[in-house]
Design a protein around this motif. Structure first.
Motif, mmCIF file in Angstrom:
data_model
loop_
_atom_site.group_PDB
_atom_site.id
_atom_site.type_symbol
_atom_site.label_atom_id
_atom_site.label_comp_id
_atom_site.label_asym_id
_atom_site.label_seq_id
_atom_site.Cartn_x
_atom_site.Cartn_y
_atom_site.Cartn_z
ATOM 1 N N ALA A 673 62.839 76.004 2.159
ATOM 2 C CA ALA A 673 62.167 77.108 2.851
ATOM 3 C C ALA A 673 60.847 76.640 3.457
ATOM 4 C CB ALA A 673 61.930 78.262 1.881
ATOM 5 N N ILE A 674 60.127 75.776 2.752
ATOM 6 C CA ILE A 674 58.876 75.221 3.297
ATOM 7 C C ILE A 674 59.162 74.455 4.590
ATOM 8 C CG2 ILE A 674 57.051 73.518 2.887
ATOM 9 C CD1 ILE A 674 57.177 74.325 -0.089
ATOM 10 N N ILE A 675 60.232 73.680 4.571
ATOM 11 C CA ILE A 675 60.619 72.926 5.774
ATOM 12 C C ILE A 675 60.974 73.883 6.905
ATOM 13 C CG2 ILE A 675 62.351 71.361 6.737
ATOM 14 C CD1 ILE A 675 62.443 70.015 3.959
ATOM 15 N N PHE A 676 61.682 74.974 6.581
ATOM 16 C CA PHE A 676 62.012 75.988 7.592
ATOM 17 C C PHE A 676 60.736 76.480 8.278
ATOM 18 C CE2 PHE A 676 66.320 78.241 7.483
ATOM 19 C CZ PHE A 676 67.012 77.068 7.185
ATOM 20 N N VAL A 677 59.754 76.840 7.465
ATOM 21 C CA VAL A 677 58.508 77.399 8.005
ATOM 22 C C VAL A 677 57.768 76.353 8.838
ATOM 23 C CG1 VAL A 677 56.248 78.332 7.400
ATOM 24 C CG2 VAL A 677 58.287 79.109 6.171
ATOM 25 N N TYR A 680 59.451 75.844 12.138
ATOM 26 C CA TYR A 680 59.187 76.968 13.036
ATOM 27 C C TYR A 680 57.777 76.876 13.623
ATOM 28 C CZ TYR A 680 58.019 81.547 14.778
ATOM 29 O OH TYR A 680 57.584 82.564 15.577
ATOM 30 N N LYS A 681 56.798 76.528 12.785
ATOM 31 C CA LYS A 681 55.416 76.419 13.268
ATOM 32 C C LYS A 681 55.284 75.324 14.328
ATOM 33 C CE LYS A 681 51.890 76.826 10.599
ATOM 34 N NZ LYS A 681 50.897 76.625 9.532
ATOM 35 N N LEU A 682 55.947 74.207 14.095
ATOM 36 C CA LEU A 682 55.904 73.123 15.075
ATOM 37 C C LEU A 682 56.546 73.551 16.385
ATOM 38 C CD1 LEU A 682 56.782 70.055 12.802
ATOM 39 C CD2 LEU A 682 54.544 70.632 13.780
ATOM 40 N N ALA A 683 57.700 74.229 16.270
ATOM 41 C CA ALA A 683 58.383 74.703 17.475
ATOM 42 C C ALA A 683 57.526 75.726 18.208
ATOM 43 C CB ALA A 683 59.744 75.301 17.101
ATOM 44 N N LEU A 684 56.833 76.588 17.459
ATOM 45 C CA LEU A 684 55.985 77.612 18.068
ATOM 46 C C LEU A 684 54.801 76.985 18.805
ATOM 47 C CD1 LEU A 684 55.553 80.656 18.409
ATOM 48 C CD2 LEU A 684 54.200 80.615 16.299
ATOM 49 N N LYS A 685 54.206 75.967 18.190
ATOM 50 C CA LYS A 685 53.096 75.276 18.858
ATOM 51 C C LYS A 685 53.555 74.643 20.157
ATOM 52 C CE LYS A 685 50.140 74.135 14.898
ATOM 53 N NZ LYS A 685 49.577 73.026 14.081
ATOM 54 N N GLY A 686 54.726 74.010 20.099
ATOM 55 C CA GLY A 686 55.260 73.402 21.316
ATOM 56 C C GLY A 686 55.527 74.432 22.387
#
Length: 692
Positions: A673-677, A680-686
């Motif tokens: 779940a930590i990896i999921f989050v 997602y954060k990395l994808a959102l920043k991009g």
């Protein structure tokens, strides 16, 4: 939940509490069933011994390694012909079967043929036996001929008699030549068309009594399993009852052999009428099917010397209530392995692993017979009705009176099924299906309710709430959703509670439906809580939104997400059952890593899909971003919740193992779940950088 649901929640809670009786009873029965045998066939391994040079030494080494039981089938004329140490041959001529051999073998054959129903002319002259054959005896093995172009050109085959393949009893020299310190499993063989069943039964128990005289219960094998394709069949004079009486006089059980698909048991003609009786003690046996025999060298590092066969045995005993393992010759490069060290290695690995987790090698005993009274399932039936009413009340905003009426309507069939005992088996399957569909769906409702709650709270200052706090909130929502679904699992334990269920003599056929329906219902739940293109949080079902959904402009990434969702669903359905398809090497190594590292191997659908999806959805609620992921995550959540009850649908799995699996899945999903989050954060920043 609204206050008007309190009475139904209380009913559900009471039913779950009452289900603890079934849990406790299963734990007691399964704890007493933690012995196992390793069995090998005398004739099969004697042949391997010939190939290795010394059959007696080969057999003794197999026993010394830990294969504590030697299985001996009733001999047939054909099996005796296949033994290179026995002087016997046959031919068919002028309506007679001629059997040639020395006096000892001819006397054995003649006595064995006394089991025939029909009177036959049987003459013994010197070195041969002359047996009258009938037209119904004829057996032909045909070799097909082809011409030079490969087209069929007829067939030809030598005639044989079926009498060459019926059981004759147990050949005394075999019994006298058993390895020391071994126990012998005598396997009866009957052909109900040709043989007198009573004669075969009497012959079997006479041989058993002779073998086991002066032996205590721990020094003998306390069960039998049939050789061939038939068991004893019921007759007007109650032959099955007579056979069962003889079993019970000797405290013997019957072993049913697990099918090659690991679902149910191998079907033998007449066996059901024996093992479905409550006065017959039973256990499960595993045989090394041909596709497993070829897995001695799996072709990947660490799995080239029988490790995977040992893994298969380990899972069979620890997770499928198998109490007896039938060893078979291993195969490598399409040839049987004759090196006794290969078998010693697999046997010792298996025994060590089983003893390390509390199983006892040897002295296998059948499982205790248990069939709970039908009325004891009533609380669980009421619990299912209450859960269904709560779900319908949520989705359709029903009044309390309407829900009460629906509850009564749902409870009435339960009273008929379990209170009056009418069609209780069908009722158990029906209510069980309701339990494992409704409770996972209610858990999905709970998750989406919390998603709306956190997404709609105006007072939340996302800048002052750390990702760790949000993550812990998500884990708490996940925990409560798992507990809601576990209520359904407890009901399931109540409905599928008997020795026949635990030994998989009765198979619950609704497993696939219970996987699919929560996914389909999750779409309705999604429309209720989130809907299509809603500007504000509203909890309602709007039929017009369905039309909006089908008329949406679909972008490329929408289509890709849909394809991904379908792919996940396809994998779920295709890999959800048990098959004999070879598992890819990388997946196998990962599975075995989890199995060897953790007390119980978690299910990948839960730790990689269903559980982390809950945490990520709650994270999105706090951040008020990623709405395009809502429906996809909802589907994954429903898969994870359905997987919980699916774990308990495998009633053959010891119940403590199922509880451990759910707990371990919850713990193991944390880093996922930590990896999921993080992803997602990395994808959102991009995305934000690209958009700006």
């Amino acid at each position: 939940m609204k206050k008007k649901n309190n009475i139904f929640i209380i009913i559900m809670a009471f039913a779950a509490l009452f289900s603890s009786y079934f849990v406790k009873k299963r734990i007691e029965i399964e704890k007493a069933y933690k012995n196992f045998d390793i069995v090998f066939d005398y004739n099969e391994f004697k042949t391997l011994g010939y190939l290795s040079g010394d059959s007696d030494d080969f057999l003794q080494k197999i026993v010394n390694a830990g294969a504590n039981v030697v299985a001996l089938n009733e001999s047939t004329i054909n099996s005796l012909e296949e033994d290179s140490e026995i002087n016997i041959k046959t031919k068919i001529e002028d309506g007679y079967l001629y059997v040639y051999g020395d006096q000892e073998i001819l006397n054995f054959v003649r006595e064995g043929l006394n089991s025939l129903k029909d009177e036959r002319i049987i003459e013994q002259n010197g070195d041969f036996l002359k047996v009258e054959t009938l037209p119904k005896d004829l057996v032909k093995f045909k070799d097909k001929g082809t011409d030079i172009f490969g087209y069929p050109a007829g067939s030809r085959g030598d005639p044989h008699s079926y009498l060459e393949y019926i059981g004759l009893g147990f050949y005394k020299p075999y019994l006298e030549n058993m390895p020391s310190n071994s126990k012998v499993l005598l396997r009866p063989m009957v052909n109900n068309y040709f043989q007198d069943q009573k004669y075969v039964i009497d012959r079997y128990f006479k041989a058993y009594d002779e073998l086991c005289k002066d032996k205590n219960e721990d020094e003998r094998v306390n069960y039998l399993t049939f050789a061939g394709g038939e068991a004893f069949m019921e007759t007007e004079d109650g032959i099955v009852g007579s056979f069962v009486d003889e079993l019970n006089k000797r405290n013997l059980g019957v072993a049913v052999i697990e099918s090659s698909t690991q679902r149910g048991s191998l079907k033998l003609l007449g066996l059901d009428s024996i093992v479905n009786r409550e006065d017959v003690r039973k256990l499960r046996m595993f045989t090394t099917w041909d596709y497993i025999q070829r897995e001695f060298d799996y072709g990947i590092p660490g799995h080239q010397n029988g490790e995977e066969i040992s893994n298969v045995y380990f899972r069979a005993i620890s997770e499928r209530n198998i109490a007896s393992i039938m060893l078979k010759p291993f195969v490598k490069d399409d040839r049987a392995i004759t090196d006794v060290a290969a078998y010693e290695n697999v046997i010792k690995m298996t025994i060590n692993r089983m003893e390390n987790i509390g199983f006892n090698h040897g002295a296998t005993k059948p499982m205790e017979e248990w069939t709970p009274r039908s009325f004891m399932r009533l609380p669980a039936a009421f619990g299912v009705s209450a859960a269904t009413v709560i779900l319908l009340g949520i989705l359709f905003n029903l009044s309390f009176v309407t829900k009460l009426v629906l509850f009564v309507l749902g409870a009435i069939p339960g009273i008929l099924f379990f209170g009056l005992g009418k069609m209780s088996g069908f009722g158990a399957s029906l209510y069980n299906l309701g339990a494992i569909i409704m409770l996972p769906t209610l858990a999905t409702c709970y998750v989406l309710k919390n998603y709306n709650h956190y997404r709609n709270r105006k007072t939340i200052d996302t800048k002052n709430i750390s990702d760790v706090q949000i993550f812990l909130k998500g884990m708490m929502v996940l925990l409560i959703s798992v507990l809601i679904t576990m209520v359904g699992a407890l009901y399931e334990v109540s409905f599928l509670a008997s020795t026949r269920d635990m030994l998989e003599l009765v198979i619950f056929r609704g497993v696939k439906i219970s996987q699919i329906m929560p996914i389909l219902l999750s779409l309705i739940v999604f429309l209720y809580y989130i809907g299509v293109s809603r500007d504000k949080v509203e909890e309602r079902l709007d039929i017009h939104e369905v039309g909006k959904f089908f008329n949406m402009n679909v972008k490329f990434w929408h289509a890709m997400m849909g394809v991904l969702a379908l792919a996940v669903l396809a994998i779920l359905l295709l890999r959800g059952g048990n098959t004999n398809v070879k598992v890819p090497g990388a997946e196998l190594r990962f599975r075995n890593f989890l199995e060897n590292t953790l007390p119980v191997r978690p299910r990948t659908k839960a730790i990689f899909l269903g559980y982390p999806a809950v945490v990520l959805l709650i994270y999105l609620a706090y951040k008020k971003r990623g709405r395009f992921l809502e429906i996809f995550l909802t589907i994954l959540i429903s898969i994870g919740q359905a997987d919980i009850v699916n774990t308990f649908s495998h009633i053959r799995t010891p119940i403590l193992v199922s509880f451990q699996r759910i707990a371990i899945e919850y713990i193991v999903c944390i880093p996922v779940a930590i990896i999921f989050v993080i992803l997602y954060k990395l994808a959102l920043k991009g995305y934000d950088r690209f958009a700006s």
